[in-house]
Design a protein around this motif. Structure first.
Motif, PDB file in Angstrom:
ATOM      1  N   ASP A 151      12.177   7.202  10.086  1.00 33.23           N
ATOM      2  CA  ASP A 151      12.120   5.985   9.781  1.00 33.23           C
ATOM      3  C   ASP A 151      12.663   5.075  10.280  1.00 33.23           C
ATOM      4  O   ASP A 151      14.160   5.079  10.137  1.00 33.23           O
ATOM      5  N   PRO A 187       5.294   2.828  -0.187  1.00 27.24           N
ATOM      6  CA  PRO A 187       6.653   2.815   0.170  1.00 27.24           C
ATOM      7  C   PRO A 187       7.302   1.924   0.861  1.00 27.24           C
ATOM      8  O   PRO A 187       7.661   1.645   1.623  1.00 27.24           O
ATOM      9  N   ASN A 188       6.645   2.342   1.660  1.00 27.62           N
ATOM     10  CA  ASN A 188       7.002   1.699   3.945  1.00 27.62           C
ATOM     11  C   ASN A 188       6.750   0.286   3.930  1.00 27.62           C
ATOM     12  O   ASN A 188       6.965   0.639   5.428  1.00 27.62           O
ATOM     13  N   ILE A 190       6.219   5.340  10.189  1.00 28.60           N
ATOM     14  CA  ILE A 190       7.350   5.467   8.931  1.00 28.60           C
ATOM     15  C   ILE A 190       6.362   6.997   8.028  1.00 28.60           C
ATOM     16  O   ILE A 190       6.840   7.724   8.029  1.00 28.60           O
ATOM     17  N   ARG A 198      11.001  -2.368   0.889  1.00 25.39           N
ATOM     18  CA  ARG A 198      12.462  -1.965   1.381  1.00 25.39           C
ATOM     19  C   ARG A 198      13.301  -3.146   2.651  1.00 25.39           C
ATOM     20  O   ARG A 198      13.056  -3.500   3.742  1.00 25.39           O
ATOM     21  N   HIS A 220       0.833  -1.278   0.097  1.00 27.59           N
ATOM     22  CA  HIS A 220      -0.001   0.019   0.165  1.00 27.59           C
ATOM     23  C   HIS A 220       0.876   1.205  -0.276  1.00 27.59           C
ATOM     24  O   HIS A 220       0.330   2.506  -0.262  1.00 27.59           O
ATOM     25  N   THR A 251       0.043   6.746  -2.889  1.00 26.97           N
ATOM     26  CA  THR A 251       1.068   7.394  -1.676  1.00 26.97           C
ATOM     27  C   THR A 251       2.349   7.740  -3.363  1.00 26.97           C
ATOM     28  O   THR A 251       2.109   7.725  -4.400  1.00 26.97           O
ATOM     29  N   SER A 307      13.638   9.646   3.871  1.00 29.52           N
ATOM     30  CA  SER A 307      13.781   8.305   3.103  1.00 29.52           C
ATOM     31  C   SER A 307      12.365   7.229   2.972  1.00 29.52           C
ATOM     32  O   SER A 307      12.695   6.589   1.973  1.00 29.52           O
ATOM     33  N   ALA A 308      11.077   7.847   3.391  1.00 35.52           N
ATOM     34  CA  ALA A 308      10.492   6.951   3.119  1.00 35.52           C
ATOM     35  C   ALA A 308       9.357   7.675   2.523  1.00 35.52           C
ATOM     36  O   ALA A 308       9.005   6.853   2.261  1.00 35.52           O
ATOM     37  N   SER A 309       9.324   8.819   1.897  1.00 35.46           N
ATOM     38  CA  SER A 309       8.225   8.574   0.526  1.00 35.46           C
ATOM     39  C   SER A 309       9.199   9.573  -0.061  1.00 35.46           C
ATOM     40  O   SER A 309       9.603  10.711   0.189  1.00 35.46           O
ATOM     41  N   ALA A 317      15.363   2.447   7.873  1.00 31.86           N
ATOM     42  CA  ALA A 317      15.937   3.653   7.427  1.00 31.86           C
ATOM     43  C   ALA A 317      17.785   4.195   9.352  1.00 31.86           C
ATOM     44  O   ALA A 317      18.632   3.284   9.380  1.00 31.86           O
ATOM     45  N   TYR A 345       3.179   6.266  -6.071  1.00 36.07           N
ATOM     46  CA  TYR A 345       4.180   5.129  -6.502  1.00 36.07           C
ATOM     47  C   TYR A 345       3.468   4.076  -6.848  1.00 36.07           C
ATOM     48  O   TYR A 345       2.363   3.698  -6.592  1.00 36.07           O
TER      49      TYR A 345
END
Lengths: 274, 648, 342, 346
Positions: free
Chosen positions: C332, C136-137, C324, C208, C134, D133, D30-32, C335, D150
């Motif tokens: 994050d 990128p995290n 995140i 990730r 859903h 996203t 780094s996240a989005s 990270a 995304y």
């Protein structure tokens, strides 16, 4: 249905001793269980005491497990709950949950010398050990109790110390010179060095202000005590007392469950976050 | 410390007991935590009542008590004194007001009892957190400042000196006397205004205990009750009053003519002038603004003709600092501007006058030497219309309040008119006649009956000029018809408003004003001469419209308050002052800005309260978003406790 | 038990649960969250992940332990142990599902938490496999989970477009399926193949990486005193978003709330608490073992990836990525672990 | 147009010359797609600075943080701090200066004009993308925002007004008035919404509906306190409505601790949360500068900005007061005028 671990038992205050005066006064409370639903405890364990409407505080049980009629708690006036205790009167009711935490491994120490080093209100957590050891006097070798207070009027359990002198060596100290003071003048760690108890076959048990513990342990090591021969108890903020609320951990250990009693060897392996 | 609180519930005869079940209140509170004594009594403030309180304190070893009775303004002091007699610190005693705030405003006994219980319980919770406090001792300067030299200021100053106090009397104008000096006769006795005022003015000038500073204004103030430091700015004294011989050689040579304020613009005067023949101080003065520039190259004529060399153009304004223990503010009134009364021709037609102008016309010392004639053509007006409530009692367009004296002075004007012009006709438009006062109603009746003044109940809609007459369009509501009068002169009974300088002085002295701009008394009933700032008192029309006798009484009252205040070596300042909780303070200075008493300053980046200056008003508490400041015995904790007691 | 449920029959199945409280994701206030489904209402399973996790069903933000009052001077305590009706939650994402056994562990351990279990025992979790990440995290696979993990779920549904593949995992789940048996069809081989394919595709999306999961505890141990923590927490604002939204964070506070100050009546209440709040560990004396944001960030990460592993041999993180995505200042956890592991 | 290279050069220059100890700015997260705050201490790091419509944060918060750290430090570093600030952010600096939190010379304001646009509202963007996203968000001309999604890297250009934060649509000061330098043009006319548009809309609803709305929102509040934690004006050492922050020093007595007032309980229920939010709103009256951070960070999307702008609107309409516009001005709460209709000190 399981026991409701959050529901306190009702205790009744049957005695209050004013140990010390001042802004951070200490009082000792004797608590009975009027509903005869009390609990057994071990040396070093704590209980969560409630003043309904004010909240709960984790307090070490300062009476010996051998005393069945009541439990004793020495409470310093520090915040909301402890202030409520200090305002309480004999006959008032409180809530108690427990006992919580581990214990001093007294049985493992049979036949050994015991050196107790306490300062201020830090005497309370090791007091049941002293009392139990004295009650089982024949199980142990030489017993020495070092105790220091800021002034002679701040000495806790004063009357009991007199009785204690019959069977163990008592080394009292006050921080600053006082007229007519028969004991040592100076800080506890210095008194310890002065008397230099032997580490041979001995166990040292200490509790007091953090700075005192730090120097006591340094001095014990200087006297030749190994890390495994030194025991202390630690404290952290606690809410549940049963390893769930998440705040009292030192590393992976919840102090309320795995502690509060640690040997210096164990404590050294944990992160210094207490 | 264990709380041992006593509760005393007063019946106040039937005042409380008729609506509140006082026994029940006392009984219920007896069950509350920390309450060790709770009783009711028929009159708590009576001698046996107070004795019972004192005994109860001693017998029960009380360390706090609540008297549940009337307003604290009434009996807080009574019971705090009783508290002290019982060896309980006065500030451990609080009043719960169950009379004004409960019994008197309710009918239903059950509900009122419940409320009385909550009010009392809240006070109990509060008093259980009260600190024992001791009044703060403050030394006093036994000297007073009076601001304003009208009849109010003059009276106050004289009364103060009678008590042996030194007084600094500051007047903005060149002479003292104020508006009263402009009046001809005074109602209801019709004695001559100047005749009764002048002797007082002379007394002021001859009084060695009065330092008179005319043409002066208060510039700034610091300090606090008993110890004010006041900076007073005096205009440059171009004419030395010591040297001036009042020869009047200077005015004829002065080329500048400006309207004479003393004659309300009906006559002109020169730039150099004496305000008035009997001026105090008796000296000519030079109007700096009107003068051609104080530059001998440009003019310099008056200096040339002055034989005694009393005139010096190089004089500069001076600022002096005076130490005083108390201040009386008596800055008086002005009439509401005629320019606002366009519909009545105010400010437009020369023969539409305001009340003070009419006074000057009637006055022997006025421009016409007491002959009533039209400013426009000097003809004697045969028909004259007086319009009352001009600019008063008209919340939509003008001032909302009643100016109080106009009914009387209009009746006086009409009477005087008839005395001067026996064959003339006076009409008075009025809404209703307010003639409360000794001999006042009789005076009005006389004007109607003896002098044939025609009173028309109704409003005037418009006044306009037509064929040399002032056409007054009005309505007679009693007869139910429109009225048109072709008048020769119209006199508007203009509203009184605080004098022009009042706003400024209120700001400088940090005393409040009410919604109409009059100086605010500390309590409308119980502290009518006190301002909201300790040590500053009010007198005269600056506090609200009033006539001469009232003004003189208030001035006397203000003076006696000052005398009482300064009769002690030390003042007891209330210890319920603000206290900063250091760790919370971020030094944002909001409290410093908000404090009406300049009692807070930043010290090392944290707010710090000067307890002597602090009046405990709580403005700082209100603005401190950090809750870093509390007023002693009205702490946030106590307010919280009170709220929870009431909400429970 | 495996079955097929056509999209239009979902409602029929839900209707058989009329003696239960049914919850499902709903989009309101620009955010997906669980909402109670009233009888007869439709369920929308097109959701991304919900903002709140399913922990609220067993560990509500506010739980009254007991009421206290005084009776004849003696405290009288009345327990308020909940006795809820059975609750069924639809649309549970597998990451949240995996959170549940981790919470079970915490509320079990030496002391069983009766409030938690009173609710937990009545709770049935119906999962919905993720066909694609859903956000990128998402990093469920990096912590040992998968977009169609069955762990912690009673039923797992897989969206096959026009129909769901529904698999009963626990007896409780099977029972719930049994109740709606009329709505279900038998599973064909092609259905199985479709489900398998969707599961495979969903696993193939890049996530990730956390590197070697087993090496993380050691890295955390070594870096306990590292200045990295203060640096990484430099922009942390100390709010409670990361922990309150986390499906496995369970820290709580216990307070007395007095409802009648005059009679002293009140309630002892458990509320969510948060290791990122400054007072979380502050002693009454003012001493605070974790007095700065760095040590508090370290506690959160260590708790999940070190202490929990040491105590229970698994991470206390299921890779849902909420902490995140929702962090206002870009902290994050992936990270953070990357930097610590370097 | 704002040239990010110029910002980088300026920041690098400040650091190189030692005029500041650090520069607060934005960098890629780094996240989005959203930028995150960064604190630069080396000139070389300035290359990481970015400027795009995702630079949402009000970095003035970190000036407050720095000040608190320095106050607690035994060896405080009192050198100035550089801060990248939008128009609204600079007003926050203004309020902090009005409230003596630090001095003007302690801060170097690197102003950036939002010109014709502003920053995006993540919630609006999320709605626009139907829950998916964004992976890249950039300015596209004067009134456009370019967005990549995304999982689907095609770029879409969206008219700025459709995704800009409400506060940007209502913004009256897109260029920072308080600054040491400004990048970008000061755009006077911004053809979006009138000031306080959203607050006025909300006022047009009946009292009952408004109450129902807010009851709904307060009921949802998690009490994560992110709204307070992110607010540069919420710098009080102890928050009056909450027990998670409180000041305990060695000098704090047991009595003070025991008497600590709980204006609201820890329980996240409607009434307690209402007390929290309303008290916060009142405490921000005349202080809030409408950076919208409270609303942005709320994980459950409570429209908190409405509470604050409502009061900001009152302050503006009744007293012509705008927080942070004039650093010499006394705060709204602490000032009064002689002509104020109500008696002030009685």
């Amino acid at each position: 249905m399981t026991d409701n671990i959050y529901l306190p038992k009702i205790g009744r205050i049957v005695g209050i001793d004013e140990e010390t005066q001042g802004a951070r006064a200490i009082k000792t409370f004797k608590v009975e269980f009027p509903n005869s639903d009390g609990f057994e405890h071990n040396c070093g364990q704590c209980a969560m005491l409630s003043m309904f409407g004010k909240g709960e505080s984790m307090i070490s049980i300062a009476s010996s497990p051998l005393v069945k009629e009541y439990k004793q708690f020495s409470i310093m006036k520090m915040g909301r709950v402890t202030s409520a205790f200090h305002a309480a009167r004999v006959g008032d009711f409180i809530g108690i949950r427990g006992p919580y935490g581990n214990q001093f491994p007294l049985d493992d120490w049979k036949g050994r010398d015991l050196v107790f080093i306490g300062g201020g209100v830090g005497l309370a957590p090791i007091w049941p050990v002293i009392q139990t050891a004295v009650a089982r006097r024949e199980d142990f070798g030489k017993i020495t109790v070092f105790y220091g207070a800021r002034t002679s009027s701040n000495i806790m359990y004063e009357a009991d110390f007199e009785k204690l002198k019959a069977s163990v060596e008592v080394q009292l100290s006050v921080d600053a010179p006082e007229e007519g003071w028969p004991g040592y003048t100076g800080f506890v760690p210095a008194n310890l060095m002065d008397k230099a108890p032997s580490p041979d076959n001995a166990i040292a048990i200490t509790c007091g202000p953090p700075i005192m513990i730090k120097f006591v342990i340094q001095n014990l090591q200087a006297l030749g005590f190994a890390d495994e021969q030194i025991y202390t108890t630690i404290e952290n903020k606690m809410k549940c007392g049963i390893g769930k609320c998440g705040r009292c951990n030192v590393g992976k250990d919840y102090v309320c469950v795995k502690g509060p009693v640690y040997s210096w060897a164990e404590l050294k392996s944990l992160p210094q976050e207490y | 410390m264990t709380k041992r609180t006593g509760v005393f519930v007063c019946h106040c005869g039937k005042n409380i007991a008729a609506t509140v079940d006082v026994k029940k209140v006392a009984q219920e509170l007896a069950k509350d935590d920390g309450v060790v004594f709770s009783e009711d009594y028929v009159y708590m403030c009576s001698d046996p009542g107070q004795t019972a309180v004192i005994d109860a304190i001693k017998d029960n070893d009380l360390n706090g008590m609540v008297i549940s009775c009337c307003s604290p303004t009434l009996h807080e002091k009574t019971f705090r004194d009783a508290s002290e007699l019982g060896d309980l610190n006065a500030f451990q005693c609080e009043i719960a007001n169950i009379r004004e705030q409960c019994a008197w405003v309710h009918k239903d006994m059950e509900v009122a009892t419940e409320k009385a219980l909550k009010i009392t319980r809240a006070s109990v919770r509060r008093v259980q957190h009260n600190q024992a406090l001791e009044p703060i001792g403050v030394p006093v300067t036994r000297r007073a400042l009076v601001v304003g030299g009208g009849i109010a200021g003059i009276q106050a100053a004289l009364d103060l000196t009678d008590a042996g106090l030194d007084v600094v009397l500051v007047e903005k104008q060149a002479t003292i006397g104020g508006n009263m000096l402009k009046l001809s006769e005074t109602f209801p006795t019709l004695d001559c205004s100047q005749c009764i005022l002048s002797p007082k003015m002379v007394s002021v000038s001859k009084n060695p205990k009065i330092t008179l500073m005319t043409e002066s204004e208060v510039e700034s103030i610091s300090g606090f009750v008993g110890n004010f430091k006041v900076k007073i700015k005096k205009k440059a004294a171009f004419v030395d009053p010591e040297l001036c011989k009042l020869c009047d050689d200077c005015t004829p040579v002065c080329p500048v003519a400006v309207p004479n304020e003393y004659d309300v613009g009906l006559t002109n005067r020169r730039a150099i002038h004496i305000p008035f023949a009997q001026a105090i101080p008796a000296s000519f003065t030079l109007d700096e603004e009107a003068c051609l520039g104080l530059d001998p190259v440009v003019c310099g004529k008056c200096e040339e003709v002055c034989d005694v060399g009393a005139i010096d153009y190089d004089k500069k304004p001076t600022v002096t600092e005076e130490d005083v223990g108390a201040i009386v503010v008596a800055t008086g009134f002005d009439l509401y501007g005629m320019e606002h009364m366009g519909e009545f021709g105010g400010g437009r037609y020369p023969d539409v006058l305001d009340g003070l102008q009419f006074e000057r016309l009637c006055s022997a010392s006025g421009a016409t030497e007491g002959h009533i004639m039209r400013p426009s053509d000097h003809k004697v007006p045969k028909e004259i219309v007086f319009i009352q409530c001009s600019g008063s009692r008209d919340p939509e367009n003008h001032c909302a309040y009643c100016s109080k004296i106009c009914c009387m002075y209009t009746a006086k004007h009409a009477t005087l008119y008839k005395h001067h012009v026996p064959d003339g006709q006076a009409y008075i438009f009025y809404i209703d006649i307010r003639s409360g006062g000794k001999g006042y109603e009789e005076f009005v009746q006389r004007s109607m009956e003896n002098d044939g003044v025609i009173y028309l109940r109704g409003r005037v809609s418009r006044v306009y000029e037509k064929d040399g007459k002032l056409k007054v369009m009005g309505v007679d509501t009693l007869a139910g018809r429109n009225v048109e009068i072709n008048a020769d002169m119209v006199v508007l009974a203009q509203a009184m408003e605080p004098s022009k300088g009042t706003a400024e002085i209120a700001k400088i002295l940090k005393i409040g004003r009410d919604k109409d701009g009059f100086l605010a008394e500390a309590h409308p009933k119980l502290k009518p001469v006190e301002s909201v700032t300790a040590g500053i008192y009010l007198a005269g029309a600056a506090q609200g419209p009033k006539d001469i006798p009232e003004t003189v009484s208030q001035a006397g009252a203000a003076a006696s308050k000052v005398i009482a205040l300064l009769s002690k070596d030390q003042l007891a300042h209330s210890p319920t002052v603000a206290k900063v909780r250091d760790p919370w303070c971020t030094g944002c200075e909001m409290c410093v800005d908000a404090c009406p008493y300049d009692a807070i300053a930043l010290v090392d980046g944290k707010a710090s309260v000067n307890e002597v200056l602090c009046e405990g008003c709580g403005s700082c508490v209100g603005v401190c978003v950090r809750a870093a400041i509390d007023v002693k015995n009205v702490t946030q904790l106590q307010i919280h406790e009170m709220i929870s007691a009431i909400m429970a | 038990m495996e079955k097929i449920l056509s999209q239009e029959k979902l409602r029929e199945w839900v209707d058989t649960l009329d003696d239960c409280e049914v919850h499902a994701p709903a989009f309101a206030d620009s955010v997906w969250n669980y909402a109670r489904i009233e009888a007869g209402a439709d369920i929308d399973l097109s959701h991304t992940n919900t903002i709140g996790s399913i922990k609220t069903f067993v560990f509500p933000q506010r739980e009254v332990f007991f009421r206290f009052e005084k009776k004849d001077g003696v405290p009288l305590l009345t327990s308020t142990l909940p006795d809820p009706i059975p609750t069924v939650v639809f649309g549970v994402r597998p990451c949240d599902g995996r959170g549940m056994p981790r919470n079970d562990t915490v509320f079990n351990k030496e002391f069983e938490d009766p409030y938690y279990w009173a609710r937990r025992d009545k709770l049935t979790l119906i999962g919905l496999a993720c066909n694609q990440p859903h956000s990128p995290n998402c990093f469920c696979q990096s912590v040992g989970g998968s977009p169609h993990s069955e762990e912690g779920l009673d039923i797992l549904m897989t969206d096959l477009g026009d129909r769901f593949h529904v698999k009963g995992i626990t007896a409780k789940g099977v029972e719930i399926m049994e109740r709606g048996r009329d709505a279900f069809d038998a599973v064909s081989d092609s259905d199985q193949a479709d489900a398998g394919k969707i599961h495979e595709t969903s696993r193939s999306y890049p996530q990730r990486p956390l590197g070697d999961l087993d090496a993380i505890p050691e890295a955390l141990r070594e870096n306990f005193d590292s200045p990295l923590w203060a640096d990484m927490a430099q922009h942390c604002i100390g709010c409670g978003i990361c922990t309150f939204l986390c499906p496995t964070c369970h820290c709580f506070d216990i307070n007395d709330e007095v409802t009648s100050p005059t009679s002293g009546e009140g309630e002892r209440v458990r509320t969510w608490d948060n290791c990122q709040f400054p007072d979380f560990t502050m002693h009454t004396s003012g001493h605070n073992p974790r007095g700065d944001l760095g040590s508090r960030l370290r506690q959160r990460v260590n708790h999940k990836f070190l202490y929990f592993v040491e105590n229970h041999n698994t991470q206390q993180c299921t890779g849902c990525g909420r902490c995140i995505t929702e962090c206002p200042v870009g902290i994050d956890i992936v990270a953070v672990l990357e930097r610590v592991s370097q | 147009m704002v040239n990010v290279e110029e910002i980088r050069d300026f920041a690098a220059g400040l650091l190189e010359r030692g005029e500041v100890k650090s520069v607060l700015g934005f960098r890629h997260g780094s996240a989005s797609a959203f930028a995150e705050p960064c604190t630069l201490t080396e000139a070389d790091d300035a290359a990481s600075l970015v400027w795009d419509p995702t630079c949402l944060n009000n970095l003035a918060l970190y000036l407050v943080k720095d000040r608190k750290q320095q106050a607690a430090s035994k060896t405080p570093d009192t050198r100035p701090v550089g801060i990248v600030a939008k128009g609204c952010d600079s007003r926050a600096v203004g309020v902090l200066l009005q409230e003596n939190y630090f001095k003007r010379e302690d801060v170097v304001v690197i102003g950036i004009s939002c010109e014709g646009t502003g920053v995006v509202d993540p919630k609006k963007l999320s709605n626009k993308l139907k829950g998916r996203t964004a992976s890249r968000v950039t300015f596209d001309g004067a009134d456009g925002i370019s967005v990549s999604v995304y999982g689907d890297e095609t770029e879409t250009v969206i008219p700025a007004r459709e995704v800009l934060a409400d506060r940007c649509l209502e913004c009256r000061a897109a260029a920072p008035a308080l600054n040491n330098v400004v990048f970008g043009d000061s755009v006077e006319a911004r053809d979006y919404n009138e000031p306080f548009h959203a607050a006025k809309e909300a006022e047009n609803v009946s009292e009952d509906e408004r109450w129902a709305t807010w009851e709904h929102h307060f009921d949802r509040c998690l009490r994560c306190f992110a709204c307070r934690a992110v607010c540069p004006m919420c710098y009080c050492p102890e928050c009056v409505v909450d027990s998670t922050t409180f000041v305990v020093t060695l000098g704090t007595s047991a009595k003070e601790k025991a008497n600590r007032i709980r204006w609201c309980e820890r329980s996240a229920n409607t009434s307690e949360s209402a007390v929290y939010h309303l008290t916060r709103a009142i405490h921000l009256a005349g202080r809030c500068i409408d950076c919208g951070e409270c609303e942005r960070v709320c994980p459950v999307n409570i429209p908190l900005r409405l509470l604050n702008t409502k009061l900001e609107k009152e302050a503006f309409e009744m007293f012509e007061y705008q927080a942070g516009h004039d650093i010499e001005q006394a705060s709204l709460l602490s000032s009064f005028r002689d002509e104020d209709p109500n008696s002030f000190i009685r």
